[in-house]
Design an enzyme around this catalytic site. Sequence first.
Site, PDB file in Angstrom:
ATOM      1  N   ASP A  33     -56.545 101.112 -60.922  1.00  0.00           N
ATOM      2  CA  ASP A  33     -55.976  99.829 -60.514  1.00  0.00           C
ATOM      3  C   ASP A  33     -56.465  99.514 -59.104  1.00  0.00           C
ATOM      4  O   ASP A  33     -56.034 100.139 -58.139  1.00  0.00           O
ATOM      5  CB  ASP A  33     -54.441  99.930 -60.556  1.00  0.00           C
ATOM      6  CG  ASP A  33     -53.759  98.612 -60.194  1.00  0.00           C
ATOM      7  OD1 ASP A  33     -54.447  97.688 -59.730  1.00  0.00           O
ATOM      8  OD2 ASP A  33     -52.534  98.519 -60.377  1.00  0.00           O
ATOM      9  N   ASP A  81     -59.476  91.462 -59.558  1.00  0.00           N
ATOM     10  CA  ASP A  81     -58.499  92.453 -60.016  1.00  0.00           C
ATOM     11  C   ASP A  81     -58.980  93.117 -61.301  1.00  0.00           C
ATOM     12  O   ASP A  81     -59.456  92.448 -62.215  1.00  0.00           O
ATOM     13  CB  ASP A  81     -57.154  91.746 -60.251  1.00  0.00           C
ATOM     14  CG  ASP A  81     -56.084  92.699 -60.732  1.00  0.00           C
ATOM     15  OD1 ASP A  81     -55.985  93.810 -60.171  1.00  0.00           O
ATOM     16  OD2 ASP A  81     -55.362  92.355 -61.691  1.00  0.00           O
TER      17      ASP A  81
END
Length: 429
Positions: free
Chosen positions: A112, A310
């Site tokens: 992440d 992202d």
Amino acid sequence: MKTHIFSLVFLFFSLAQGLNPKCDIQDHGSNLRVFHIYGPCSPFKPSKPLSWEEDVLQMQAKDQARLQYLSSLVAKKSVVPIASGRQIIQSPTYIVRAKIGTPPQTMLMAMDNSNDAAWIPCSGCLGCSSTVFDNAKSTTFKTLDCQAAQCQQVPNPTCDGSACIFNMTYGGSTIAANLSQDTLTLAIDLVPSYTFGCLQKTTGNSVPPQGLLGLGRGPLSFLSQTQDLYQSTFSYCLPSFKSLNFSGSLRLGPVGQPLRIKFTPLLRNPRRPSLYFVNLIGIRVGRKIVDLPPSAIAFDPTTGAGTIIDSGTVFTRLVAPVYVAIRDEFRRRVNVANVTSLGGFDTCYTVPIVAPTMTFMFAGMNVTLPEENLLIHSTAGSITCLAMASAPDNVNSVLNVIANMQQQNHRVLFDVPNSRLGVARELCT
Ligand SMILES: *[C@@H]1O[C@H](CO)[C@@H](O)[C@H](O)[C@H]1NC(C)=O
Ligand SMILES: *[C@@H]1O[C@H](CO)[C@@H](O)[C@H](O)[C@H]1NC(C)=O
Ligand SMILES: *[C@@H]1O[C@H](CO)[C@@H](O)[C@H](O)[C@H]1NC(C)=O
Ligand SMILES: *[C@@H]1O[C@H](CO)[C@@H](O)[C@H](O)[C@H]1NC(C)=O
Ligand SMILES: *[C@@H]1O[C@H](CO)[C@@H](O)[C@H](O)[C@H]1NC(C)=O
């Protein structure tokens, strides 16, 4: 020749067993293979395969939760209230193989890039999945006490006896962890005394089952802890979920990064310090530069607004005025009257279409996305949708999020010391 024959025999053997031979390939150098959570090498794929529509709707629901979560990542506000009574499931899309402890225990950790934290479920954890790190079996494991400098860098630290304990939220989950250290092994690289949260308790179901490898850039992040080894530089190539048998790669450190790659400045937004911001200056649909309200794409350090890259959101989300403008131009180009919707996608077609390309114009770098990064097609081929959406209304959102479907089969290079982000087309195999 012998090795060829051996490989072939091995291949047939694996296929006969229904295994994917690629799953066993060991990581080498400073390269980690990146797997999609629904891919054949992942133990986290749904036990009952979902239909294509269910799959898409589920990914959209997770994205909605992720956007809420990303918007909540505001400096000095690390514990966010958990939204309503409804469970939000939000878990990053890609996993890598990491080893922790001595002797090393393998964990498939979620990657992440918008999070600083690293945590691993430890033995005895309440609410964790069954695969945990058995810290008692590691000769190099230790817990940090309240006096440790690192204890000041975690959210909400408290002392239990002398142990440093901290709590935080992640998506729809809360976690409680002991601040701990152990040797982390990534491919063939050793990171001794790596500081992480040893999970003792979790609630909700957003917690990646075998831990989280946050590639954000805050104080206790992986990047800051491996500064000497990797100099805050990494790149990834995310495999497409249309070819789940492929894996991508996470390449750590400046060595071996592509030389032929375009760059745009990487920006730091003090309001949202973990996120990787870039300066989006326009969007082209086909050859037309779409008229966008400048305030809707502006980078603003005081409000925390801007565009981020992202790895955990699936479909790109743009603030409403930007999305509507590019969608309208896209529809005009496609020029098929019957536009339908599917869940959160409002630009779908039930007849074959010829789609224009879309170019994201960043400061100093144009990235033109081909059809495979723009459209999703149902397995039966009966519906095709523009795979982007407007940011959800219920989030007071100022973030434009360039998501992983739009990054698939590209190498994305995060070069923090030189404050630049690179993008180059690459087939992730
Ligand atoms: C993926 O690999 C498995 C086993 O090797 C094979 O059975 C399957 O057909 C492959 N799927 C695709 C989409 O290539
Ligand atoms: C975590 O800390 C608690 C409280 O100090 C302690 O009871 C527990 O054994 C610790 N767990 C690990 C894995 O160190
Ligand atoms: C952290 O979580 C633990 C376990 O849920 C709880 O007992 C403790 O009170 C929490 N501490 C803080 C500071 O919220
Ligand atoms: C438009 O698409 C819908 C949904 O597929 C279909 O039911 C309808 O018949 C179509 N209308 C026209 C005019 O093609
Ligand atoms: C990006 O595309 C625009 C419009 O086509 C062009 O004017 C600009 O020079 C391009 N920028 C770069 C860095 O190539």
